[in-house]
Motif scaffolding. Structure first.
Motif, PDB file in Angstrom:
ATOM      1  N   PRO A 167      53.559  29.657  25.090  1.00 36.74           N
ATOM      2  CA  PRO A 167      52.519  30.708  24.853  1.00 36.74           C
ATOM      3  C   PRO A 167      51.153  30.512  24.933  1.00 36.74           C
ATOM      4  CG  PRO A 167      54.595  30.954  23.383  1.00 36.74           C
ATOM      5  CD  PRO A 167      54.658  29.652  23.895  1.00 36.74           C
ATOM      6  N   HIS A 168      51.101  29.098  24.660  1.00 29.48           N
ATOM      7  CA  HIS A 168      49.654  28.580  24.537  1.00 29.48           C
ATOM      8  C   HIS A 168      49.060  27.762  25.920  1.00 29.48           C
ATOM      9  CE1 HIS A 168      50.133  29.105  20.199  1.00 29.48           C
ATOM     10  NE2 HIS A 168      51.039  28.429  20.476  1.00 29.48           N
ATOM     11  N   THR A 169      49.754  27.982  27.270  1.00 26.75           N
ATOM     12  CA  THR A 169      49.561  27.313  28.041  1.00 26.75           C
ATOM     13  C   THR A 169      48.603  28.072  28.943  1.00 26.75           C
ATOM     14  OG1 THR A 169      51.946  26.337  28.431  1.00 26.75           O
ATOM     15  CG2 THR A 169      50.253  26.460  30.474  1.00 26.75           C
ATOM     16  N   ILE A 170      47.358  27.488  29.470  1.00 27.08           N
ATOM     17  CA  ILE A 170      46.457  28.217  29.927  1.00 27.08           C
ATOM     18  C   ILE A 170      46.995  28.781  31.307  1.00 27.08           C
ATOM     19  CG2 ILE A 170      44.049  28.153  31.253  1.00 27.08           C
ATOM     20  CD1 ILE A 170      43.498  25.507  29.265  1.00 27.08           C
ATOM     21  N   THR A 171      46.749  30.207  31.498  1.00 27.65           N
ATOM     22  CA  THR A 171      47.441  30.707  32.815  1.00 27.65           C
ATOM     23  C   THR A 171      46.212  31.875  33.374  1.00 27.65           C
ATOM     24  OG1 THR A 171      48.439  32.528  31.453  1.00 27.65           O
ATOM     25  CG2 THR A 171      49.757  30.480  32.211  1.00 27.65           C
ATOM     26  N   ASP A 172      45.346  32.050  32.658  1.00 32.71           N
ATOM     27  CA  ASP A 172      44.220  32.677  33.079  1.00 32.71           C
ATOM     28  C   ASP A 172      42.989  31.901  33.841  1.00 32.71           C
ATOM     29  OD1 ASP A 172      42.750  35.562  33.033  1.00 32.71           O
ATOM     30  OD2 ASP A 172      41.215  34.245  31.865  1.00 32.71           O
TER      31      ASP A 172
END
Length: 264
Positions: A167-172
């Motif tokens: 849930p903390h992975t940068i996807t934006d």
């Protein structure tokens, strides 16, 4: 409409080697044929040629492995063994200062490739080994490398698919833009629980003799209790040492940096 081109002989040969990876280090001839998308007859011919040259080795059970000859050739890569040898003393220093996972990596397209790794038995578990690949945005070393890439390269990467692992992975894309700007401002990248939810990494770029960023070094620690303000100077110092050993001459030394040649 352009008709699709048939694979060339070199393409087919490389597809045999590409059939091997960390998840498939040992393959039967049938496995190689299937994974390379080749007929069994073609695979048999190519595997035979590669085995005679030493790129592949066949064990007593008939299973094939990557051969020592291929390792000998790969060791000549300037971003491989040569870089590891230069970086080793500084990686050891960083390891002794932290007793945590220490990593050295280079960029290959949109991925980071790990070329060295030191770890203690008690250090946090990571999904990393020498030769492993991860997307640039999901790791500290990847962020350090991406942040110092060409602007058009950064833009293309940001607007492409950003794989998620926790849930903390940068996807934006906009968040990634801000993170990369912060990496350039501070000289360090912090990857917070992006690959696993219990680990944090701090990375810094390594400069080659011409000043371009050629690699990145990092330390990976348990997220709980991570002392980022303490880790950043240590990682930056290691990266600066490797950079100087590669011929880079920074104009302004880091605070507290020993600028004497090693061994003095």
């Amino acid at each position: 409409m352009t008709a699709p081109t048939s694979p060339t002989a070199p393409d087919r040969l490389l597809s045999v080697l590409a059939a091997f990876d960390h998840a498939h280090p040992a393959l039967s001839l049938t496995d190689i044929s299937r994974r390379a998308g080749l007929s069994l007859t073609t695979a048999h011919r190519l595997v035979g040629a590669l085995t005679r040259w030493g790129a592949l080795e066949r064990d007593a059970s008939g299973v094939y492995h990557v051969g020592l000859r291929l390792w000998e050739v790969a060791a000549l890569a300037p971003r491989g063994l040569a870089l590891r040898q230069v970086a080793w003393p500084y990686l050891e220093d960083l390891y002794e200062a932290t007793h945590e996972n220490v990593q050295l990596a280079v960029r290959d397209g949109d991925e980071v490739v790990y070329i060295e790794w030191l770890a203690a038995r008690s250090s946090v578990g990571v999904h990393i080994r020498v030769g492993a690949r991860w997307p640039l945005h999901a790791t500290g070393v990847g962020l350090a490398l991406l942040a110092h890439g060409a602007p058009e390269s950064q833009e293309a990467y940001r607007t492409g698919p950003l794989a998620s692992f926790t849930p903390h992975t940068i996807t934006d894309p906009e968040r990634l833009r801000r993170v990369l700007a912060e990496v350039r401002r501070t000289g360090a990248a912090v990857s917070d629980r992006q690959v696993t939810d219990n680990a944090l990494s701090v990375a810094a770029p390594v400069h080659g003799g011409d000043g371009t960023v050629t690699a990145a070094v990092s330390v990976v620690v348990p997220y709980a209790g991570a002392q980022v303000p303490t880790l950043v100077p240590a990682v930056r110092l290691a990266a600066r040492g490797i950079s100087r050993a590669l011929g880079w001459r920074p104009e302004i030394p880091l605070a507290g940096e020993d600028v004497r040649p090693r061994g003095c």
